[in-house]
Design a protein around this motif. Structure first.
Motif, mmCIF file in Angstrom:
data_model
loop_
_atom_site.group_PDB
_atom_site.id
_atom_site.type_symbol
_atom_site.label_atom_id
_atom_site.label_comp_id
_atom_site.label_asym_id
_atom_site.label_seq_id
_atom_site.Cartn_x
_atom_site.Cartn_y
_atom_site.Cartn_z
ATOM 1 N N ALA A 44 61.065 35.725 39.969
ATOM 2 C CA ALA A 44 60.835 35.327 38.681
ATOM 3 C C ALA A 44 61.177 36.356 37.458
ATOM 4 C CB ALA A 44 59.496 34.975 38.633
ATOM 5 N N TRP A 45 60.691 37.765 38.005
ATOM 6 C CA TRP A 45 60.732 38.622 36.888
ATOM 7 C C TRP A 45 62.203 39.466 36.842
ATOM 8 C CZ3 TRP A 45 58.253 44.162 37.745
ATOM 9 C CH2 TRP A 45 58.539 44.964 36.422
ATOM 10 N N GLY A 46 62.766 39.897 38.103
ATOM 11 C CA GLY A 46 63.760 40.279 38.032
ATOM 12 C C GLY A 46 65.108 39.599 37.834
ATOM 13 N N ARG A 47 65.020 38.385 38.420
ATOM 14 C CA ARG A 47 66.208 37.416 38.434
ATOM 15 C C ARG A 47 66.192 36.504 37.119
ATOM 16 N NH1 ARG A 47 69.628 38.497 42.845
ATOM 17 N NH2 ARG A 47 68.176 39.450 44.477
ATOM 18 N N ALA A 48 65.079 35.889 36.555
ATOM 19 C CA ALA A 48 65.159 34.978 35.629
ATOM 20 C C ALA A 48 64.403 35.675 34.124
ATOM 21 C CB ALA A 48 64.543 33.901 36.104
ATOM 22 N N GLY A 49 63.833 36.738 34.345
ATOM 23 C CA GLY A 49 63.141 37.443 33.171
ATOM 24 C C GLY A 49 61.801 36.807 32.854
ATOM 25 N N VAL A 50 61.235 36.053 33.942
ATOM 26 C CA VAL A 50 59.819 35.824 33.474
ATOM 27 C C VAL A 50 58.790 36.639 34.077
ATOM 28 C CG1 VAL A 50 57.911 33.848 34.194
ATOM 29 C CG2 VAL A 50 60.709 33.345 34.109
ATOM 30 N N VAL B 58 64.266 35.085 53.158
ATOM 31 C CA VAL B 58 65.114 35.777 52.508
ATOM 32 C C VAL B 58 66.535 35.176 52.608
ATOM 33 C CG1 VAL B 58 66.119 38.086 52.128
ATOM 34 C CG2 VAL B 58 63.765 37.892 52.533
ATOM 35 N N ALA B 59 66.969 34.973 53.974
ATOM 36 C CA ALA B 59 68.161 34.354 54.078
ATOM 37 C C ALA B 59 68.521 33.039 53.408
ATOM 38 C CB ALA B 59 68.540 34.285 55.417
ATOM 39 N N LEU B 60 67.417 32.276 53.681
ATOM 40 C CA LEU B 60 67.375 30.860 52.899
ATOM 41 C C LEU B 60 67.453 30.871 51.548
ATOM 42 C CD1 LEU B 60 65.172 28.720 55.300
ATOM 43 C CD2 LEU B 60 67.409 28.480 55.017
ATOM 44 N N LEU C 281 69.927 31.923 45.247
ATOM 45 C CA LEU C 281 70.414 32.792 44.613
ATOM 46 C C LEU C 281 72.322 33.055 44.623
ATOM 47 C CD1 LEU C 281 68.266 36.044 45.759
ATOM 48 C CD2 LEU C 281 68.293 34.509 43.760
ATOM 49 N N ARG C 282 72.722 32.386 45.598
ATOM 50 C CA ARG C 282 73.968 32.373 45.708
ATOM 51 C C ARG C 282 74.737 31.009 45.221
ATOM 52 N NH1 ARG C 282 76.908 36.477 46.079
ATOM 53 N NH2 ARG C 282 78.660 35.500 47.311
ATOM 54 N N GLY C 283 74.090 30.191 44.659
ATOM 55 C CA GLY C 283 74.331 28.963 44.082
ATOM 56 C C GLY C 283 74.283 28.692 42.569
ATOM 57 N N ALA C 284 74.246 27.580 42.160
ATOM 58 C CA ALA C 284 74.353 27.333 40.639
ATOM 59 C C ALA C 284 72.891 28.072 39.843
ATOM 60 C CB ALA C 284 74.315 25.976 40.356
ATOM 61 N N LEU C 285 71.853 27.718 40.764
ATOM 62 C CA LEU C 285 70.348 28.057 40.376
ATOM 63 C C LEU C 285 70.717 29.669 40.050
ATOM 64 C CD1 LEU C 285 67.516 26.338 41.988
ATOM 65 C CD2 LEU C 285 68.068 26.443 39.578
ATOM 66 N N GLY C 286 70.983 30.454 41.096
ATOM 67 C CA GLY C 286 70.942 32.039 40.823
ATOM 68 C C GLY C 286 71.771 32.318 39.785
ATOM 69 N N ARG C 287 73.219 31.662 39.275
ATOM 70 C CA ARG C 287 73.805 31.948 38.251
ATOM 71 C C ARG C 287 73.109 31.804 36.872
ATOM 72 N NH1 ARG C 287 77.872 29.495 41.353
ATOM 73 N NH2 ARG C 287 77.656 27.708 40.401
ATOM 74 N N ARG C 288 72.337 30.693 37.018
ATOM 75 C CA ARG C 288 71.508 30.333 35.939
ATOM 76 C C ARG C 288 70.439 31.226 35.581
ATOM 77 N NH1 ARG C 288 71.766 23.851 36.937
ATOM 78 N NH2 ARG C 288 73.790 23.550 36.341
ATOM 79 N N ALA D 299 62.774 28.987 38.490
ATOM 80 C CA ALA D 299 62.415 30.120 39.183
ATOM 81 C C ALA D 299 60.867 30.424 39.448
ATOM 82 C CB ALA D 299 62.877 31.141 37.931
ATOM 83 N N PHE D 300 60.020 30.446 38.341
ATOM 84 C CA PHE D 300 58.610 30.760 38.596
ATOM 85 C C PHE D 300 58.104 29.975 39.655
ATOM 86 C CE2 PHE D 300 54.119 30.521 37.112
ATOM 87 C CZ PHE D 300 53.855 32.011 37.323
ATOM 88 N N LEU D 301 58.359 28.695 39.994
ATOM 89 C CA LEU D 301 58.067 27.799 41.009
ATOM 90 C C LEU D 301 58.119 28.344 42.338
ATOM 91 C CD1 LEU D 301 58.402 24.259 39.956
ATOM 92 C CD2 LEU D 301 56.320 25.672 39.987
ATOM 93 N N ILE D 302 59.699 28.733 42.460
ATOM 94 C CA ILE D 302 60.278 29.222 43.958
ATOM 95 C C ILE D 302 59.591 30.622 44.142
ATOM 96 C CG2 ILE D 302 62.259 30.076 44.944
ATOM 97 C CD1 ILE D 302 63.873 28.056 43.253
ATOM 98 N N SER D 303 59.389 31.448 42.981
ATOM 99 C CA SER D 303 58.726 32.670 43.222
ATOM 100 C C SER D 303 57.370 32.539 43.707
ATOM 101 C CB SER D 303 58.721 33.520 41.686
ATOM 102 O OG SER D 303 57.974 34.507 41.809
ATOM 103 N N ALA D 304 56.480 31.662 43.113
ATOM 104 C CA ALA D 304 55.207 31.438 43.439
ATOM 105 C C ALA D 304 55.058 31.102 44.970
ATOM 106 C CB ALA D 304 54.406 30.221 42.787
#
Length: 570
Positions: free
Chosen positions: A55-61, A170-172, A178-185, A210-215
């Motif tokens: 959430a914080w480091g990837r999407a800035g939440v 982590v791998a999943l 992270l390696r797909g469209a969501l990660g780029r966004r 991002a926040f949901l996955i983070s939680a």
């Protein structure tokens, strides 16, 4: 399928995964039980830090109360164990509840009218409420005494189970997210939300996801941690734990998997080994370390290492502009040819700020492939009108449409998905990414296959960051991004601002060629009359928020009112 997998999982990534798995598998053979227990604890805390980083480091939440989710997972496992229910069911319930809670917080804190600080306040309130609830609901949580959770697998068994869950999770997440469209966004929103939105990315939806996955990941970390820490108490969901995970990420480095685990490992193991010896001095030492890292290595230890290894090549960035004529390589889009529907239009648009009217009853239609230049004196409302067309300002009155569809109430990203591109007076690119990565994000969100441009080849580089480029080159990169994205209408606010005369004329010719060969409509705000003459099919003069006159450049130049209002001639 195989080609797609190969693109998303390179040889270096596969090697890193295999190396990590081998190291984790070998740890029990070289570590005594106590160090192995510390490593197990560091892994679960690293997974927690990785969850927050999504959430914080990837999407800035920003979430300063993230331990609430960790606590939900931990209490899920602990409550299940206390009632002789399989811990996996309790942990799964904790993760599910965490996701539902995160959805409510995200919808409230990431709304269109929410302030940047809203999420920080809501998550802080959440962790305080969670820890207070854990103290008060003694029938469920045993209050401040907590719930004891015993592991039936021994030190080695607990370690292997923990390591396997952490590694697979982590791998999943890395591969699927992270390696797909969501990660780029995620990255695009964090670095430059404005540019991301004008590439058609929905900032609110992306941040909520991002926040949901983070939680979910943080709650899973808590569920796995319960048998490792042995006692689940209100502190597991409290403000201290929320603060500690922020420190772990800041020390290790945001936006990296290794940073999350490095920071959590160093601080956790240091706390266990030095905390009892140094007492309160250890907290002081960690505070000093934290301040030093924030001051001298704001990207954390991993970022510091990357900066030392990176060798940006600034020679090209220090040179001239990278613009050049597009030549005959462009091909028209079939959909644009012969279209009779206006590409974009405005009818009776009014917009003001407070009691000050800025746009007053403006009507404008732009045909496919037409280049319209908006000119007028300062304060005429040109940039505001462009913002109304782009969706950055909502008019008090009037209608905006794109290809016949009413988009007056639509957000910028929704207008972008209908083909509306945007360039800004100050070039808007992803400064913390390389030129090649900038183009890759634009193309991944593209509406059409990118037209071939020699301009793209100039930015096929990972040897520098976009922030290392000169102003002219950033302008060229922004143009390359927008064109590779494939707009049908392009709005430009003083596109030649800051460029030399030669570069400005070259840019004007490039834009003119793009419009003629692709059918892309252009609406540009410009002050330089030579550039306007080079580009425009039609010139529209704004004065006092109204259209004064429109026509060809020769007609405009000869108009008496224009000469008085704009050219300063009586």
């Amino acid at each position: 399928m195989t080609a797609s997998l190969g693109r998303r999982v390179g040889g270096g990534h596969a090697l890193a995964f295999v190396g990590a798995a081998l190291l984790l598998a070998a740890a029990p053979f070289v570590l005594l039980p106590y160090p192995l227990t510390l490593l197990t604890l560091a892994l679960v805390f690293g997974l927690f830090a990785f969850g927050l980083d999504l959430a914080w480091g990837r999407a800035g939440v920003v979430s300063i109360g993230h331990a609430a989710f960790f606590g939900l997972g931990a209490y899920g496992s602990a409550i299940a164990a206390a009632r002789d229910v399989p811990m996996v069911l309790g942990g799964a319930a904790g993760v599910g509840i965490a996701v539902l809670v995160a959805l409510g917080v995200g919808l409230a804190g990431l709304g269109r009218r929410a302030l940047p600080s809203t999420m920080a306040v809501l998550t802080l309130a959440l962790t305080l409420a969670m820890s207070q609830g854990a103290r008060s609901w003694t029938w469920l949580t045993n209050g401040t005494n907590g719930l004891v959770v015993l592991s039936d697998s021994g030190v080695v068994g607990t370690y292997y189970r923990t390591a396997a869950i952490v590694l697979v999770t982590v791998a999943l997440v890395w591969f699927v997210v992270l390696r797909g469209a969501l990660g780029r966004r995620f990255v695009a929103i964090r670095i430059n939300e404005q540019r991301a939105e004008h590439l058609g990315i929905d900032p609110r939806r992306t941040k909520i996801v991002a926040f949901l996955i983070s939680a979910a990941v943080s709650a899973l970390a808590g569920a796995v941690a319960a048998p490792v820490i042995g006692l689940v108490s209100p502190s597991a969901a409290g403000i201290v734990m929320s603060t500690e995970v922020l420190v772990w990420l800041a020390v290790g480095g945001l936006g990296t998997i290794s940073g999350a685990f490095l920071g959590a490992g160093l601080v956790t193991i240091g706390d266990q080994l030095l905390g009892d010896v140094l007492g309160s001095w250890y907290l002081l030492m960690m505070g000093v370390v934290f301040l030093l890292v924030v001051r001298f290595a704001p990207e954390g230890l991993v970022g510091l290492a990357r900066a030392a290894l990176r060798r940006p090549l600034r020679e090209r960035a220090a040179g001239g502009a990278l613009l050049e004529p597009v030549g005959a390589s462009l091909t028209p889009r079939p959909a644009a040819a012969g279209s009779s529907e206006p590409a974009i239009g405005a009818r009776d648009v009014e917009k003001g700020f407070g009691a000050v009217p800025v746009i007053q009853g403006v009507d404008l239609t732009v045909a496919p492939g037409e280049v319209v230049c908006l000119i007028g004196p300062n304060g005429a409302g040109k940039t505001t009108f462009l913002g109304v067309l782009a969706g950055e300002h909502r008019p008090e009155r009037g209608t905006i449409w794109i290809a016949g569809d009413d988009v007056t109430t639509r957000a910028p990203h929704e207008r972008a998905r209908r083909g509306l591109g945007r360039m800004f007076q100050i070039p808007s690119v992803f400064l913390d990414l390389t030129p090649r990565q900038n183009l890759a994000i634009a193309r991944s969100e593209g509406l059409h296959p990118p037209v071939p441009l020699p301009l793209y080849d100039r930015f096929d580089s990972d040897t520098m960051l976009a922030r290392d480029l000169s102003l002219a080159d950033r302008r060229a990169l922004e143009l390359a991004m927008v064109l590779s994205w494939g707009p049908e209408i392009l709005l430009l606010d003083e596109p030649a601002a800051g460029l030399s005369h030669e570069d400005s004329i070259e840019l004007a010719r490039t834009l003119r060629d793009v419009a003629e060969r692709t059918g892309c409509s252009l609406v540009a705000v410009e002050h330089d009359m030579e550039i306007v003459r080079e580009m425009a099919d039609r010139v529209v003069v704004l004065a006092d928020g109204r259209i004064l006159v429109e026509g060809s450049m020769d007609e405009i130049s000869a108009h008496d009112e224009v000469r008085r209002a704009y050219l300063g001639v009586s």
